[in-house]
Design a protein around this motif. Structure first.
Motif, mmCIF file in Angstrom:
data_model
loop_
_atom_site.group_PDB
_atom_site.id
_atom_site.type_symbol
_atom_site.label_atom_id
_atom_site.label_comp_id
_atom_site.label_asym_id
_atom_site.label_seq_id
_atom_site.Cartn_x
_atom_site.Cartn_y
_atom_site.Cartn_z
ATOM 1 N N GLU A 1 39.979 4.802 66.333
ATOM 2 C CA GLU A 1 39.070 6.013 66.622
ATOM 3 C C GLU A 1 40.304 7.184 66.895
ATOM 4 O O GLU A 1 39.884 8.603 66.481
ATOM 5 C CB GLU A 1 38.520 5.646 68.041
ATOM 6 C CG GLU A 1 37.568 4.868 68.059
ATOM 7 C CD GLU A 1 37.629 3.281 67.976
ATOM 8 O OE1 GLU A 1 36.877 2.467 67.704
ATOM 9 O OE2 GLU A 1 38.930 2.907 68.080
ATOM 10 N N THR B 282 32.020 7.690 74.316
ATOM 11 C CA THR B 282 32.387 8.523 73.436
ATOM 12 C C THR B 282 31.060 8.767 72.803
ATOM 13 O O THR B 282 30.574 9.857 72.651
ATOM 14 C CB THR B 282 33.388 8.188 72.638
ATOM 15 O OG1 THR B 282 34.849 8.002 73.403
ATOM 16 C CG2 THR B 282 33.703 9.328 71.404
ATOM 17 N N ASP C 153 40.617 7.277 76.015
ATOM 18 C CA ASP C 153 41.061 6.512 74.835
ATOM 19 C C ASP C 153 42.489 5.904 75.163
ATOM 20 O O ASP C 153 42.817 4.649 74.643
ATOM 21 C CB ASP C 153 40.948 7.351 73.642
ATOM 22 C CG ASP C 153 39.278 7.250 73.335
ATOM 23 O OD1 ASP C 153 38.467 6.662 74.050
ATOM 24 O OD2 ASP C 153 39.184 8.104 72.435
#
Length: 388
Positions: free
Chosen positions: A238, A127, A156
């Motif tokens: 995240e 990322t 993710d």
């Protein structure tokens, strides 16, 4: 030597300023300079910085801010639209990359469990590198940026499932109750974020928008608060930060917040790349050097080809498909987290751990060079390719 946090910061940022100057004069990417500085000053280099725990934990904040700012640039309707297209591509490509890692690990004599974890680590793309090298003003509001974000978000989610398997201590077995709880938690957290922004945050922003310091503080508190809430709910920080950002994306002040937080993000990302280089044990590299080169080469070749083929099947143009393929042609910071968790659970040995770390660094460096010298990005050495 025993160093204080202040001394560590002096060495890191004074060193980063010096080596970044050299890198720019020699037309090299800054990411490479930060990783090299970590290897030079870290415990396996000159040993000037040996206590990496706090620095590594702080560097994780950079990833959280990166996802928050990314969310601020994404409109919810566009995101849901691109996720529909990215799901099939993401699932097929992740399976292909995992198989590649497993087979190469098997070729070099690692155990079945280690091969499974090597395969896990190969599934994801970075990322940080993917988004940091993506021009904000040029691509975030275009189809290329939206599609990349969709693929990275899907990865993710897969990474969270992989980490849950590792946390259970038994690869190949997942705790269905925890998985079900996570799947329920995600829409609940998203709904909470939407309602809180609509009925609380936007009213506060509207009432006190004259006080820029307050808006800055409110944005940081919202980002980190929802990141922590997501982690408590079984998701990753995240994802929480991204939800925090996208819940504010429709606000008229979203771009002001994004511009204000970029220097803070960059501060923590320098720490991330430094800690990446500093944690690498050069003493064990010779044992896995050939395997890491073969694995890294396979990833650097197969990932762009796979994304080119799969995106082409979805009627994307060849230019866009190659662009995304090369931008996502490395493994991820999630791969390093997988190494950490698997090592603590005694699921992999030191050689397998160093193999994944070496592959991460090689693919980070090579893919950065490929993008920086061939595609539009904010830190291109060629003025024609530089896009902020």
């Amino acid at each position: 030597m025993h160093e204080s946090l202040f001394q560590s910061f002096v060495l890191i940022f004074a060193g980063a300023a010096l080596i970044a100057s050299v890198a720019l004069y020699t037309r090299q990417p800054l990411l490479v300079a930060y990783i090299a500085l970590g290897a030079l000053l870290g415990p396996y280099g000159m040993g000037l910085i040996t206590n990496l725990t706090l620095v590594t934990e702080m560097s994780h904040i950079g990833i959280i801010f990166l996802l928050f700012l990314l969310g601020l640039d994404m409109q919810p309707k566009a995101l849901f639209s691109v996720l529909k297209k990215a799901t099939i591509i993401g699932l097929i490509s992740s399976a292909l990359f995992a198989l590649t890692g497993y087979l190469i690990g098997h070729l070099f004599g690692f155990t079945h469990t280690e091969n499974l974890i090597i395969g896990m680590a190969m599934m994801f793309s970075s990322t940080i590198i993917g988004i940091k090298l993506l021009p904000t003003t040029v691509l975030h509001h275009r189809h290329t940026g939206e599609l990349m974000v969709g693929l990275l978000l899907l990865q993710d989610f897969i990474a969270i499932i992989c980490l849950m398997i590792l946390y259970s201590g038994d690869v190949g077995e997942v705790q269905l109750s925890k998985l079900g709880f996570t799947l329920i938690t995600l829409p609940l957290l998203s709904t909470f974020a939407y309602l809180f922004v609509r009925y609380v945050l936007l009213k506060l922003i509207h009432k006190f928008d004259r006080f820029h310091e307050y808006i800055f503080l409110l944005a940081i508190g919202w980002c980190l608060g929802l990141a922590e809430l997501a982690e408590l709910a079984g998701l990753s920080p995240e994802i929480g930060a991204f939800i925090a950002g996208i819940s504010l994306a429709t606000s008229p002040i979203a771009q002001y917040i994004a511009i204000s937080l970029k220097p803070l993000r960059d501060f923590f990302l320098i720490l991330f790349f430094f800690s990446l280089g500093a944690r690498f044990d050069l003493g064990l590299l010779s044992d896995v050097l050939l395997a890491s080169i073969v694995l890294a080469a396979a990833i650097l070749i197969i990932k762009p080809l796979a994304f080119r083929f799969l995106l082409g099947r979805q009627s994307e143009t060849p230019a866009l498909a190659w662009d995304i393929g090369f931008r996502l042609g490395q493994i991820s910071e999630f791969s390093l987290l997988i190494v950490f968790v698997a090592s603590n659970a005694a699921l992999i040995g030191e050689k397998a751990s160093v193999l994944i770390q070496a592959t991460a660094i090689i693919t980070f460096l090579v893919s950065s060079y490929i993008v920086i010298f061939n595609y539009p990005n904010p830190i291109a050495v060629n003025d024609k390719l530089r896009r902020d």
